[in-house]
Design a protein around this motif. Structure first.
Motif, PDB file in Angstrom:
ATOM      1  N   LEU A 157       7.288   2.074 -17.669  1.00  0.00           N
ATOM      2  CA  LEU A 157       6.389   2.121 -16.316  1.00  0.00           C
ATOM      3  C   LEU A 157       6.428   0.695 -15.699  1.00  0.00           C
ATOM      4  N   ASP A 158       6.347  -0.483 -16.599  1.00  0.00           N
ATOM      5  CA  ASP A 158       6.470  -1.654 -15.976  1.00  0.00           C
ATOM      6  C   ASP A 158       7.845  -1.977 -15.494  1.00  0.00           C
ATOM      7  N   GLU A 159       8.685  -1.653 -16.025  1.00  0.00           N
ATOM      8  CA  GLU A 159       9.950  -1.929 -15.241  1.00  0.00           C
ATOM      9  C   GLU A 159      10.207  -1.174 -14.067  1.00  0.00           C
ATOM     10  N   LEU A 160       9.700  -0.026 -13.812  1.00  0.00           N
ATOM     11  CA  LEU A 160       9.446   0.696 -12.339  1.00  0.00           C
ATOM     12  C   LEU A 160       8.884  -0.191 -11.675  1.00  0.00           C
ATOM     13  N   VAL A 161       7.629  -0.863 -11.956  1.00  0.00           N
ATOM     14  CA  VAL A 161       6.922  -1.721 -11.213  1.00  0.00           C
ATOM     15  C   VAL A 161       7.623  -2.998 -10.681  1.00  0.00           C
ATOM     16  N   GLU A 162       8.343  -3.599 -11.905  1.00  0.00           N
ATOM     17  CA  GLU A 162       9.270  -4.750 -11.514  1.00  0.00           C
ATOM     18  C   GLU A 162      10.374  -4.385 -10.484  1.00  0.00           C
ATOM     19  N   ALA A 163      10.953  -3.347 -10.539  1.00  0.00           N
ATOM     20  CA  ALA A 163      11.927  -2.980  -9.630  1.00  0.00           C
ATOM     21  C   ALA A 163      11.284  -2.840  -7.953  1.00  0.00           C
ATOM     22  N   ILE A 209       0.822  -1.311   0.022  1.00  0.00           N
ATOM     23  CA  ILE A 209       0.012   0.057  -0.022  1.00  0.00           C
ATOM     24  C   ILE A 209       0.722   1.286  -0.036  1.00  0.00           C
ATOM     25  N   ARG A 210       1.936   1.165   0.957  1.00  0.00           N
ATOM     26  CA  ARG A 210       2.816   2.345   0.736  1.00  0.00           C
ATOM     27  C   ARG A 210       3.552   2.730  -0.563  1.00  0.00           C
ATOM     28  N   ILE A 211       3.904   1.730  -1.085  1.00  0.00           N
ATOM     29  CA  ILE A 211       4.701   2.034  -2.504  1.00  0.00           C
ATOM     30  C   ILE A 211       3.517   2.547  -3.301  1.00  0.00           C
ATOM     31  N   ALA A 212       2.222   1.790  -3.479  1.00  0.00           N
ATOM     32  CA  ALA A 212       1.294   2.151  -4.513  1.00  0.00           C
ATOM     33  C   ALA A 212       1.080   3.687  -4.274  1.00  0.00           C
ATOM     34  N   ALA A 213       0.773   4.135  -2.912  1.00  0.00           N
ATOM     35  CA  ALA A 213       0.471   5.459  -2.626  1.00  0.00           C
ATOM     36  C   ALA A 213       1.820   6.678  -2.910  1.00  0.00           C
ATOM     37  N   GLU A 214       2.784   6.033  -2.773  1.00  0.00           N
ATOM     38  CA  GLU A 214       3.870   7.025  -3.122  1.00  0.00           C
ATOM     39  C   GLU A 214       4.040   7.166  -4.747  1.00  0.00           C
ATOM     40  N   PHE A 215       3.420   6.195  -5.418  1.00  0.00           N
ATOM     41  CA  PHE A 215       3.451   6.563  -6.976  1.00  0.00           C
ATOM     42  C   PHE A 215       2.662   7.932  -7.284  1.00  0.00           C
ATOM     43  N   PHE A 216       1.691   8.189  -6.520  1.00  0.00           N
ATOM     44  CA  PHE A 216       0.961   9.286  -6.596  1.00  0.00           C
ATOM     45  C   PHE A 216       1.542  10.501  -5.875  1.00  0.00           C
ATOM     46  N   THR A 217       2.111  10.409  -4.635  1.00  0.00           N
ATOM     47  CA  THR A 217       2.488  11.484  -3.770  1.00  0.00           C
ATOM     48  C   THR A 217       3.933  11.989  -4.038  1.00  0.00           C
ATOM     49  N   THR A 218       4.717  10.965  -4.661  1.00  0.00           N
ATOM     50  CA  THR A 218       6.048  11.272  -5.044  1.00  0.00           C
ATOM     51  C   THR A 218       6.392  10.446  -6.431  1.00  0.00           C
ATOM     52  N   PRO A 230       7.463   9.016 -10.011  1.00  0.00           N
ATOM     53  CA  PRO A 230       8.801   9.052 -10.763  1.00  0.00           C
ATOM     54  C   PRO A 230       8.917  10.254 -11.637  1.00  0.00           C
ATOM     55  N   GLN A 231      10.239  10.588 -11.900  1.00  0.00           N
ATOM     56  CA  GLN A 231      10.766  11.753 -12.635  1.00  0.00           C
ATOM     57  C   GLN A 231       9.969  11.485 -14.253  1.00  0.00           C
ATOM     58  N   ALA A 232       9.907  10.448 -14.797  1.00  0.00           N
ATOM     59  CA  ALA A 232       9.426  10.092 -16.077  1.00  0.00           C
ATOM     60  C   ALA A 232       8.147  10.505 -16.251  1.00  0.00           C
ATOM     61  N   ILE A 233       7.168  10.788 -15.031  1.00  0.00           N
ATOM     62  CA  ILE A 233       5.997  11.117 -15.658  1.00  0.00           C
ATOM     63  C   ILE A 233       5.706  12.618 -15.540  1.00  0.00           C
ATOM     64  N   ASN A 234       6.638  13.337 -15.116  1.00  0.00           N
ATOM     65  CA  ASN A 234       6.445  14.870 -14.662  1.00  0.00           C
ATOM     66  C   ASN A 234       6.309  15.684 -16.184  1.00  0.00           C
ATOM     67  N   SER A 235       6.185  14.973 -17.150  1.00  0.00           N
ATOM     68  CA  SER A 235       5.813  15.515 -18.456  1.00  0.00           C
ATOM     69  C   SER A 235       4.389  15.652 -18.672  1.00  0.00           C
ATOM     70  N   GLU A 236       3.711  15.144 -17.957  1.00  0.00           N
ATOM     71  CA  GLU A 236       2.292  14.848 -18.209  1.00  0.00           C
ATOM     72  C   GLU A 236       1.461  15.763 -17.232  1.00  0.00           C
ATOM     73  N   VAL A 237       0.504  16.209 -17.552  1.00  0.00           N
ATOM     74  CA  VAL A 237      -0.201  17.010 -16.502  1.00  0.00           C
ATOM     75  C   VAL A 237      -1.819  16.423 -16.182  1.00  0.00           C
ATOM     76  N   GLY A 238      -2.444  16.904 -15.363  1.00  0.00           N
ATOM     77  CA  GLY A 238      -3.616  16.528 -14.986  1.00  0.00           C
ATOM     78  C   GLY A 238      -4.166  15.151 -14.786  1.00  0.00           C
ATOM     79  N   LEU A 239      -5.284  14.611 -15.616  1.00  0.00           N
ATOM     80  CA  LEU A 239      -5.512  13.295 -15.597  1.00  0.00           C
ATOM     81  C   LEU A 239      -4.657  12.346 -16.186  1.00  0.00           C
ATOM     82  N   ALA A 240      -4.111  13.085 -17.192  1.00  0.00           N
ATOM     83  CA  ALA A 240      -2.979  12.039 -18.004  1.00  0.00           C
ATOM     84  C   ALA A 240      -1.876  11.699 -17.095  1.00  0.00           C
ATOM     85  N   ALA A 241      -1.480  12.421 -16.123  1.00  0.00           N
ATOM     86  CA  ALA A 241      -0.485  12.206 -15.410  1.00  0.00           C
ATOM     87  C   ALA A 241      -0.889  11.197 -14.346  1.00  0.00           C
ATOM     88  N   LEU A 242      -1.849  11.465 -13.955  1.00  0.00           N
ATOM     89  CA  LEU A 242      -2.718  10.564 -12.799  1.00  0.00           C
ATOM     90  C   LEU A 242      -3.155   9.040 -13.502  1.00  0.00           C
TER      91      LEU A 242
END
Length: 211
Positions: free
Chosen positions: A155-161, A82-91, A93-105
């Motif tokens: 993103l799949d590779e981030l999850v696997e790590a 649960i903690r790691i799943a929540a951190e994907f939203f609160t912090t 990964p840098q790779a997602i920062n190019s997206e905005v709004g619902l596309a980022a979420l």
């Protein structure tokens, strides 16, 4: 969870004026049509509704899983996930920062859902049954397709790590009492939670001949 809910609420409000996500999805209808049968009318709108539910389900699902795990005595196994799943939203990964709004979420929710899926796969391999009985396979395939490759693969590779880090810890999966917990899982609240949240794609009327 409250912080995640605020992020989602604000992004939904922004989407009502910008329609950015719906425009992005409209450009990817052909790719998604190869995976699932889309409605003949308002396909982009239906996909947008699906994505919003996919995103919005995450904090409620994680809260339900936490509550059920506490009642079942499985908090030691479920809480790190649960903690790691929540951190994907609160912090995110840098790779997602190019997206905005619902596309980022959408990207962040994909990470959370895929984390649960991969943890289940690891538990099935190790102990013969999933830790959290959720079936999000088709929903995750749809979102993977909407995100598009190669980024979805990244993103799949981030999850696997993240899963590898979880399983490296001397935690519940090798605890001698864990097997007895898993044997009780079928009649537990945790199992009922899994039934409640499974198969979002079916609930939304998306079917696939592939899965």
């Amino acid at each position: 969870m409250e912080r995640i809910e605020v992020l989602i609420h604000n992004a939904i409000a922004e989407e009502k004026t910008s329609h950015h996500l719906q425009q992005v999805l409209g450009q990817r209808l052909d790719q998604v049509a190869r995976v699932v049968q889309l409605p003949e009318n308002d396909a982009a709108q239906r996909l947008c509704e699906f994505v919003v539910r996919y995103i919005s389900n995450v904090p409620a699902m994680l809260t339900d899983l936490r509550d059920a795990a506490q009642l079942t005595g499985l908090s030691h196994a479920v809480e790190p996930v649960i903690r790691i799943a929540a951190e994907f939203f609160t912090t995110p990964p840098q790779a997602i920062n190019s997206e905005v709004g619902l596309a980022a979420l959408m990207d962040e929710a994909y990470l959370a859902h895929r984390l649960l899926e991969e943890v289940n796969e690891a538990c099935i391999h190790r102990i013969g049954q999933p830790l959290i009985p959720l079936d999000m396979a088709l929903s995750n395939v749809i979102i993977h397709t909407l995100i598009g490759e190669p980024f979805a693969n990244d993103l799949d590779e981030l999850v696997e790590a993240a899963v590898e880090r979880l399983l490296e810890q001397p935690q519940a999966y090798e605890n001698p009492t864990f097997d007895s917990f898993m044997k009780r899982l079928g009649s537990s609240n945790l199992f009922q939670i899994g039934q409640r949240w499974s198969c979002l794609s079916s609930q939304m009327g998306f079917a696939s001949p592939l899965l």
